[in-house]
Design a protein around this motif. Sequence first.
Motif, short mmCIF file in Angstrom:
data_model
loop_
_atom_site.label_atom_id
_atom_site.label_comp_id
_atom_site.label_asym_id
_atom_site.label_seq_id
_atom_site.Cartn_x
_atom_site.Cartn_y
_atom_site.Cartn_z
N GLY A 127 -30.50 14.14 -44.34
CA GLY A 127 -31.81 14.06 -44.22
C GLY A 127 -32.29 12.59 -43.83
N GLY A 128 -31.26 11.67 -43.58
CA GLY A 128 -31.90 10.28 -43.09
C GLY A 128 -32.32 9.45 -44.36
N ARG A 129 -32.52 10.12 -45.39
CA ARG A 129 -33.07 9.29 -46.46
C ARG A 129 -32.36 9.37 -47.76
NH1 ARG A 129 -35.72 13.07 -48.71
NH2 ARG A 129 -37.19 14.15 -47.88
N ILE A 130 -31.66 10.43 -48.06
CA ILE A 130 -31.03 10.69 -49.36
C ILE A 130 -29.52 10.32 -49.23
CG2 ILE A 130 -30.67 12.32 -51.14
CD1 ILE A 130 -33.09 13.87 -49.44
N GLU A 146 -33.47 14.14 -59.24
CA GLU A 146 -34.36 13.58 -58.20
C GLU A 146 -33.63 14.07 -56.73
OE1 GLU A 146 -33.54 10.69 -60.35
OE2 GLU A 146 -34.41 12.02 -61.86
N ALA A 147 -32.52 13.49 -56.76
CA ALA A 147 -31.80 13.62 -55.39
C ALA A 147 -31.48 14.97 -55.36
CB ALA A 147 -30.44 12.95 -55.50
N VAL A 154 -29.47 20.99 -47.45
CA VAL A 154 -28.24 21.56 -47.43
C VAL A 154 -27.92 22.92 -47.66
CG1 VAL A 154 -27.40 19.12 -48.00
CG2 VAL A 154 -27.61 20.67 -49.93
N SER A 155 -28.86 23.68 -48.32
CA SER A 155 -28.62 25.02 -48.70
C SER A 155 -29.10 25.99 -47.73
CB SER A 155 -29.19 25.42 -50.06
OG SER A 155 -30.64 25.23 -49.90
N ARG A 156 -29.29 25.47 -46.41
CA ARG A 156 -29.72 26.64 -45.27
C ARG A 156 -28.44 26.67 -44.33
NH1 ARG A 156 -34.51 22.69 -43.63
NH2 ARG A 156 -32.76 21.62 -42.75
#
Length: 167
Positions: free
Chosen positions: A153-156, A37-38, A46-48
């Motif tokens: 991303g502020g949440r993960i 899920e993470a 992160v893959s950009r």
Amino acid sequence: MAEAISLRVATPEDAARVSAVLAASYGTLWQGAYAAEALAAVLPLVSRARPELLASGRYFLALNGEVLVAVGGWSLEDPATGRAMPGQGHVRHFATHPGHLRRGAAGLILRRCLAEAEAAGVTEMLCLASLPSEAFYAAQGFRTLRREETRIGGRIVLPSLLMRRGG
């Protein structure tokens, strides 16, 4: 016979190719180290390719002929704060395509980064490493300082490792 790996400085025009290597690498190599899920939530973030790295002159592509096999770079600025500390550098956004692992491409990039950083007065290089990349960085002379909880991303939150070489 396999072609030799060459390095070149990345440019903003390389963004799509860099993103493809990041996505393939992280999407494959992070499986099992992090919850599914993470990963589903964090991989698009992160893959950009990071435009500021591509434009920095300190981000590199490892090529086998025309095939992009690994990417990575360094900065003086801490990726979390944007601030630079005298004598300190940071390893940034490394990845190797899973079809080209253990062929020396990422090590070649890292050695180039370390040499450039040293020439720029860096005596301590820090790396916020993913769990699966600890062995790679340890083999390159980095020591694990501590486990971190990295917020993306502020949440993960993903476990990572703060590693250091030099200093």
